[in-house]
Design a protein around this motif. Structure first.
Motif, PDB file in Angstrom:
ATOM      1  N   ASN A   1      38.813 -65.727   6.836  1.00  9.45           N
ATOM      2  CA  ASN A   1      38.729 -64.283   6.989  1.00  9.45           C
ATOM      3  C   ASN A   1      37.563 -63.966   7.905  1.00  9.45           C
ATOM      4  O   ASN A   1      36.474 -64.487   7.734  1.00  9.45           O
ATOM      5  CB  ASN A   1      38.521 -63.608   5.639  1.00  9.45           C
ATOM      6  CG  ASN A   1      39.734 -63.743   4.736  1.00  9.45           C
ATOM      7  OD1 ASN A   1      40.808 -64.093   5.178  1.00  9.45           O
ATOM      8  ND2 ASN A   1      39.548 -63.457   3.470  1.00  9.45           N
ATOM      9  N   THR A   2      37.812 -63.105   8.879  1.00 14.51           N
ATOM     10  CA  THR A   2      36.796 -62.726   9.835  1.00 14.51           C
ATOM     11  C   THR A   2      36.700 -61.210   9.875  1.00 14.51           C
ATOM     12  O   THR A   2      37.710 -60.524  10.040  1.00 14.51           O
ATOM     13  CB  THR A   2      37.164 -63.235  11.248  1.00 14.51           C
ATOM     14  OG1 THR A   2      37.413 -64.635  11.177  1.00 14.51           O
ATOM     15  CG2 THR A   2      36.055 -62.953  12.232  1.00 14.51           C
ATOM     16  N   ILE A   3      35.503 -60.685   9.744  1.00 18.21           N
ATOM     17  CA  ILE A   3      35.301 -59.254   9.875  1.00 18.21           C
ATOM     18  C   ILE A   3      35.388 -58.907  11.358  1.00 18.21           C
ATOM     19  O   ILE A   3      34.791 -59.581  12.192  1.00 18.21           O
ATOM     20  CB  ILE A   3      33.941 -58.830   9.284  1.00 18.21           C
ATOM     21  CG1 ILE A   3      33.940 -59.085   7.772  1.00 18.21           C
ATOM     22  CG2 ILE A   3      33.644 -57.365   9.583  1.00 18.21           C
ATOM     23  CD1 ILE A   3      32.619 -58.836   7.091  1.00 18.21           C
ATOM     24  N   VAL A   4      36.164 -57.861  11.666  1.00 27.45           N
ATOM     25  CA  VAL A   4      36.333 -57.432  13.048  1.00 27.45           C
ATOM     26  C   VAL A   4      36.004 -55.949  13.172  1.00 27.45           C
ATOM     27  O   VAL A   4      36.015 -55.216  12.186  1.00 27.45           O
ATOM     28  CB  VAL A   4      37.772 -57.698  13.562  1.00 27.45           C
ATOM     29  CG1 VAL A   4      38.073 -59.181  13.603  1.00 27.45           C
ATOM     30  CG2 VAL A   4      38.798 -56.961  12.740  1.00 27.45           C
ATOM     31  N   LYS A   5      35.716 -55.532  14.386  1.00 29.88           N
ATOM     32  CA  LYS A   5      35.472 -54.126  14.665  1.00 29.88           C
ATOM     33  C   LYS A   5      36.809 -53.438  14.918  1.00 29.88           C
ATOM     34  O   LYS A   5      37.773 -54.088  15.336  1.00 29.88           O
ATOM     35  CB  LYS A   5      34.573 -53.976  15.898  1.00 29.88           C
ATOM     36  CG  LYS A   5      33.194 -54.557  15.698  1.00 29.88           C
ATOM     37  CD  LYS A   5      32.386 -54.447  16.968  1.00 29.88           C
ATOM     38  CE  LYS A   5      31.022 -55.090  16.750  1.00 29.88           C
ATOM     39  NZ  LYS A   5      30.229 -55.097  17.972  1.00 29.88           N
ATOM     40  N   VAL A   6      36.847 -52.128  14.690  1.00 30.73           N
ATOM     41  CA  VAL A   6      38.081 -51.379  14.915  1.00 30.73           C
ATOM     42  C   VAL A   6      38.579 -51.563  16.345  1.00 30.73           C
ATOM     43  O   VAL A   6      39.774 -51.740  16.576  1.00 30.73           O
ATOM     44  CB  VAL A   6      37.877 -49.880  14.584  1.00 30.73           C
ATOM     45  CG1 VAL A   6      39.109 -49.066  14.939  1.00 30.73           C
ATOM     46  CG2 VAL A   6      37.525 -49.703  13.114  1.00 30.73           C
ATOM     47  N   GLN A   7      37.672 -51.572  17.294  1.00 25.53           N
ATOM     48  CA  GLN A   7      38.087 -51.731  18.696  1.00 25.53           C
ATOM     49  C   GLN A   7      38.639 -53.125  18.996  1.00 25.53           C
ATOM     50  O   GLN A   7      39.221 -53.337  20.052  1.00 25.53           O
ATOM     51  CB  GLN A   7      36.958 -51.355  19.675  1.00 25.53           C
ATOM     52  CG  GLN A   7      35.682 -52.103  19.471  1.00 25.53           C
ATOM     53  CD  GLN A   7      34.675 -51.371  18.588  1.00 25.53           C
ATOM     54  OE1 GLN A   7      35.055 -50.642  17.684  1.00 25.53           O
ATOM     55  NE2 GLN A   7      33.405 -51.575  18.841  1.00 25.53           N
TER      56      GLN A   7
END
Length: 149
Positions: A28-34
């Protein structure tokens, strides 16, 4: 006795390999909305303007979104929504209006006093949970299949 040790050693090696393989896959990787696929960004902008994304996670080939009000959304790797869970709240009317007309018509005719709180879709159709606790299944074209218990 030597045979038992060999079996035990072989099992230990297999178990270790399985643990390593499981820990290396599907991180699992946290990503930015963009960094979400464009289609997911457009969907959020069109239907969820009153709330912000609190957390976006890339889980393998899918994206899991948690909004700041607790709502949860899931998108595939192309940014197409797969699940919207608004907990006890109604899904946005703009999302409901994108459903097949047959579903909208069926719900307004048969469940006038209930609203959609959760919806998921896949190739086989739609699974819709209503505020009255019922879970309804529809085909991909919107034909009612059954009440799921």
């Amino acid at each position: 006795m030597k045979h038992t040790k060999n079996i035990f050693l072989s099992l230990a090696i297999v178990m270790a390999a399985c643990l390593i393989a499981c820990s290396c896959s599907a991180k699992n990787t946290i990503v930015k909305v963009q960094d979400l696929p464009q289609a997911a960004q457009a969907f959020l902008a069109a239907h969820f303007t009153g709330t912000d994304v609190a957390l976006a996670i890339k889980d393998g080939n899918e994206y899991e979104i948690r909004m700041d009000n607790g709502w949860e959304l899931e998108f595939d790797n192309k940014g197409q929504w797969e699940k919207i869970d608004c907990q006890r709240d109604a899904i946005p009317a703009s999302v409901a209006s994108t459903l097949p007309e047959a579903i909208v018509s069926y719900l307004s005719s048969n469940f006038e006093n209930a609203f959609i709180t959760e919806i998921s879709k896949d190739r086989s159709g739609y699974d819709i949970e209503l505020s009255n606790g019922l879970d309804l299944e529809f085909t991909s074209k919107g034909r009612f299949k059954r009440i799921d218990d």
